[in-house]
Design a protein around this motif. Structure first.
Motif, short mmCIF file in Angstrom:
data_model
loop_
_atom_site.label_atom_id
_atom_site.label_comp_id
_atom_site.label_asym_id
_atom_site.label_seq_id
_atom_site.Cartn_x
_atom_site.Cartn_y
_atom_site.Cartn_z
N LEU A 115 -5.94 12.76 -3.21
CA LEU A 115 -4.83 12.30 -2.30
C LEU A 115 -3.76 13.43 -2.01
O LEU A 115 -3.54 13.72 -0.92
N TYR A 116 -3.78 14.30 -3.08
CA TYR A 116 -2.87 15.40 -3.06
C TYR A 116 -3.40 16.65 -1.78
O TYR A 116 -2.71 16.97 -1.31
N GLU A 117 -4.87 16.82 -2.24
CA GLU A 117 -5.61 17.69 -1.59
C GLU A 117 -5.55 17.27 -0.09
O GLU A 117 -5.65 18.10 1.01
N ARG A 118 -5.51 16.00 0.33
CA ARG A 118 -5.51 15.64 1.57
C ARG A 118 -4.19 15.45 2.38
O ARG A 118 -4.01 14.82 3.38
N GLY A 119 -3.37 15.90 1.45
CA GLY A 119 -1.89 15.99 2.06
C GLY A 119 -1.07 14.86 2.21
O GLY A 119 -0.12 14.49 2.90
N TYR A 120 -1.44 13.68 1.14
CA TYR A 120 -0.71 12.51 1.17
C TYR A 120 0.31 12.42 0.00
O TYR A 120 0.70 11.22 -0.01
N ILE A 121 0.36 13.58 -0.74
CA ILE A 121 1.43 13.52 -1.70
C ILE A 121 2.19 14.68 -1.51
O ILE A 121 1.64 15.60 -1.28
N VAL A 308 -1.09 -3.76 0.51
CA VAL A 308 -0.52 -2.50 1.05
C VAL A 308 -0.74 -1.15 0.28
O VAL A 308 -1.44 -0.33 0.89
N MET A 309 -0.21 -1.03 -0.68
CA MET A 309 -0.31 0.21 -1.42
C MET A 309 -1.49 0.54 -1.92
O MET A 309 -2.00 1.68 -1.80
N TRP A 310 -2.47 -0.13 -2.50
CA TRP A 310 -3.82 0.01 -3.05
C TRP A 310 -4.88 0.57 -1.67
O TRP A 310 -5.39 1.37 -1.46
N PRO A 311 -4.46 -0.67 -0.71
CA PRO A 311 -5.50 -0.30 0.61
C PRO A 311 -4.92 1.24 1.11
O PRO A 311 -5.83 1.89 1.59
N ALA A 312 -3.83 1.48 1.10
CA ALA A 312 -3.23 2.70 1.52
C ALA A 312 -3.75 3.79 0.83
O ALA A 312 -4.35 5.01 1.22
N MET A 313 -4.13 3.68 -0.57
CA MET A 313 -4.47 4.81 -1.43
C MET A 313 -6.02 4.88 -1.11
O MET A 313 -6.52 5.98 -1.06
N LEU A 314 -6.63 3.61 -0.79
CA LEU A 314 -8.14 3.85 -0.48
C LEU A 314 -8.17 4.48 0.84
O LEU A 314 -9.31 5.37 0.88
N MET A 315 -7.48 4.21 1.81
CA MET A 315 -7.54 4.88 3.01
C MET A 315 -7.48 6.44 3.02
O MET A 315 -8.23 7.07 3.53
N GLY A 316 -6.53 6.64 2.01
CA GLY A 316 -6.19 8.23 1.89
C GLY A 316 -7.22 8.93 1.17
O GLY A 316 -7.53 10.12 1.60
N HIS A 317 -7.68 8.18 0.33
CA HIS A 317 -8.89 8.78 -0.50
C HIS A 317 -9.96 8.99 0.18
O HIS A 317 -10.87 9.92 -0.02
N GLY A 318 -10.35 8.09 1.42
CA GLY A 318 -11.55 8.27 2.22
C GLY A 318 -12.58 7.17 1.55
O GLY A 318 -12.46 6.04 1.75
N ASP A 319 -13.73 7.59 1.55
CA ASP A 319 -15.01 6.65 1.36
C ASP A 319 -14.88 5.56 0.31
O ASP A 319 -15.94 5.68 -0.60
N LEU A 320 -14.00 4.79 0.16
CA LEU A 320 -13.85 3.68 -0.63
C LEU A 320 -13.73 2.42 0.07
O LEU A 320 -12.94 2.26 1.24
N GLU A 321 -14.17 1.28 -0.01
CA GLU A 321 -14.06 0.32 0.76
C GLU A 321 -12.63 -0.58 0.33
O GLU A 321 -12.32 -0.50 -0.65
#
Length: 585
Positions: A115-121, A308-321
């Motif tokens: 998440l950090y590398e993708r700029g979400y933190i 909300v929180m966990w789905p947002a984290m999953l979206m930010g992470h990328g390839d997880l359902e």
RNA sequence: GGCGGCGUAGCUCAGCGGUAGAGCACACGACUCAUAAUCGUGGGGUCGGUGGUUCGAACCCACCCGCCGCCA
């Protein structure tokens, strides 16, 4: 209504290891998720049910301090108690682990880094309250002082209970720690934040499309998403997962915030499960396959973390359902009042299980639990439900059927030609595989169990009008037919009840002469992943498809039946109430 | 304070636009195989309050009261 799915990932809220859990906790997430998991396996689905104890955060360090032990020792002890409770309740986790494993730490750190590398933190400096003597952060609600608005002397750092206004800890006049009365020190501190607002539109669109969610969960989440702020994911604390970045990794005073590490547990537990099976990449088929349905079970206080929180984290992470469904329960109260561990108004799971069978508690929490609305646990109702429903309707049906079949025939009776009433009853009971199954598929547990009970009552009616005990004197063949039909119904009902009442249905299964396991049970196991020894709850659960009408054959020998449940003396109500009064006083 | 939920028979809860439901409790009856279990019949509610929409409202809308949770 959802159609069959071959793989079902069941993510169950992680009980907090701050102490033994009470029946309200297992009512909210434990029993419903296990009913669902057992049903899915009986249906033949491939199930992975994961959870564990949540062991980081300030309440753990406070609890440990209070008892003069390390957080680790404190968490160890509560983990053992909780694992033991869940095992005795028969909750079939494929893995129930803990957040203090090295595997979890690694997965959380990798997640953070991604998440950090993708700029979400990002970092931000804020004013924090510290205890001068321990150097620890004081959470807002642990600070009290005089309310600047109404003058109430015991306002908390988050809000004033007297006037209801929301406050900042720095607003309080004469702030002090609620733990030891110390005056907190306010100073600047740097923290990491998760950029929730970056996901606002995606979250909104995604949630809006989830028409199969319970309406309150969906509406509540949509509303929450309308106003998102960046959320702190680190704390000033020495107990938790270290921040995996240069310059931060070795700092003793910064840890990842417990909420952030706990939700990642669903993923880390899956990773651990796969590693224990020797399949490093085995977690992928559960998290990267869109056909896998992820069901999340929790109490209503936890909805936004999962929707909300966990789905947002999953979206930010990328390839997880993302989750498929968020099955949130409401709250259980106890004899008209909220559970309160600090006031002693509580009843621990292990306490109930020391005096009553697990199936009785499972039955009560399903039929009278807080599925869609807050409900009240009362001992009078507990005893009544046990005696009238479990013993009177279902247990008695089994007993009277098996006693007559066994005494008169010694085996499953050979039927004559089926009469209209026989066929009608069989059709109705066998329709339960569709009706009860359909309700379970929708996570409507109370309705599903009520339906199964209704079918059991139907068989009691049938026996009442056919009166095989009477007829056997003139027409043995007709009595045999009736009892054959009744045994088949009991055998089918056994399957229908198995997700709810696994212990007693397994006994019935054996009484009916089957030699295999219909209701497997979990076990505690010591595991060691790369030198990190710990205890988990796990099991080798059969998933032979069994969700189908009985085909039990005539002539099969029957043993002497034993009652499945025991009647409770109404005086236990007063005993339990007295016990509560003692612990409250 | 904002948001969501809940408030239906004495009790615990379903129902969520088309003449008020279940279980328990209570009353009466049937049966007696079964853990004095089972089965049947009956009485019992102005669906929290006030307005509104509608041919029609527990069910939709507004406001109010009470309880629960979250934001904290």
């Amino acid at each position: 209504m959802s159609e069959a799915s071959p793989k079902v990932l069941i993510c169950v809220a992680w009980p907090y290891a701050s102490g033994p859990r009470h029946v309200g906790h297992v009512a909210g997430f434990g029993v419903p998720s296990d009913v669902f998991a057992r049903y899915q396996r009986l249906r033949g689905a491939e199930v992975l049910m994961v959870s564990g104890t949540d062991e980081h955060g300030t309440p753990i360090t406070y609890g440990a301090d209070r008892e003069g032990v390390s957080p680790r020792e404190f968490a160890d002890r509560n983990n053992r108690i909780i694992v033991d409770d869940l095992r005795r309740l028969g909750l079939t986790y494929d893995i129930f682990t803990r957040t203090t494993t090295r595997n979890h730490e690694r997965v959380v750190q990798e997640f953070f880094t991604t998440l950090y590398e993708r700029g979400y933190i990002f970092t931000r400096t804020q004013l924090g309250a510290f205890s001068p003597s321990t150097g620890r952060t004081l959470p807002d609600r642990y600070i009290e002082g005089t309310c600047p608005i109404c003058g109430y002397p015991e306002a908390r750092g988050d809000q004033c209970d007297n006037c209801g206004n929301q406050l900042e800890p720095t607003d309080l006049i004469n702030p002090r720690s609620r733990i030891d009365g110390e005056i907190p020190e306010f100073r600047e501190t740097e923290h990491f934040f998760f950029d929730l607002p970056a996901f606002q539109q995606r979250l909104h669109d995604w949630i809006e499309a989830q028409m199969h969610w319970r309406p309150n969960v969906r509406r509540y989440s949509l509303n929450f998403v309308a106003d998102l702020k960046p959320r702190a994911i680190t704390r000033d604390l020495d107990w938790g997962v270290p921040v995996p970045l240069p310059g931060w990794r070795d700092r003793p005073d910064k840890r990842i915030y417990v909420w952030f590490d706990a939700v990642i547990g669903y993923l880390s537990a899956t990773v651990e499960w796969a590693r224990l099976r020797g399949e490093e990449a085995g977690w992928r088929s559960w998290w990267q396959d869109p056909s896998v349905r992820g069901y999340y079970f929790m109490g209503k206080d936890n909805i936004t973390f999962h929707s909300v929180m966990w789905p947002a984290m999953l979206m930010g992470h990328g390839d997880l359902e993302l989750p498929y469904d968020i099955v949130s329960s409401e709250f259980l109260t106890m004899e008209g009042r909220q559970f309160s561990v600090s006031r002693g108004h509580t009843i621990e799971v292990r306490d109930v299980l020391s005096r009553y069978d697990a199936d009785v508690l499972r039955y009560y929490l399903t039929i009278a639990g807080p599925e869609t609305t807050d409900t009240d646990f009362t001992w009078a109702e507990f005893v009544r439900r046990n005696n009238d429903e479990l013993v009177g309707t279902w247990g008695n049906l089994v007993h009277r059927t098996l006693v007559q079949a066994q005494q008169n025939f010694g085996c499953v009776p050979e039927p004559g030609e089926l009469a209209e009433a026989d066929r009608r009853l069989l059709a109705e009971v066998e329709g339960g595989f569709a009706s009860v199954g359909g309700l379970l598929e929708q996570a409507r547990f109370k309705a599903a169990l009520t339906e199964a009970m209704r079918l059991a009552a139907l068989v009691n009616q049938y026996l009442g009008s056919e009166q095989p005990w009477h007829r056997i004197k003139q027409d043995r063949r007709r009595a045999a037919t009736t009892l054959f039909v009744a045994v088949r119904c009991v055998d089918s009902l056994k399957t229908l009840f198995t997700p709810f009442l696994p212990f007693s249905c397994q006994r019935l299964h054996e009484m009916l002469g089957y030699g295999d396991v219909i209701a497997p049970q979990p076990e505690a196991r010591e595991v060691d992943l790369g030198g990190d020894a710990h205890r988990i709850l796990a099991g080798d659960y059969d998933r032979t498809p069994r969700w189908a009408p009985s085909c039990i054959e005539p002539g099969r020998p029957l043993g002497v039946p034993r009652p499945l449940y025991r009647k409770l003396d109404p005086k236990v109500v007063d005993e339990e109430l007295d016990r509560m009064r003692v612990s409250t006083a």
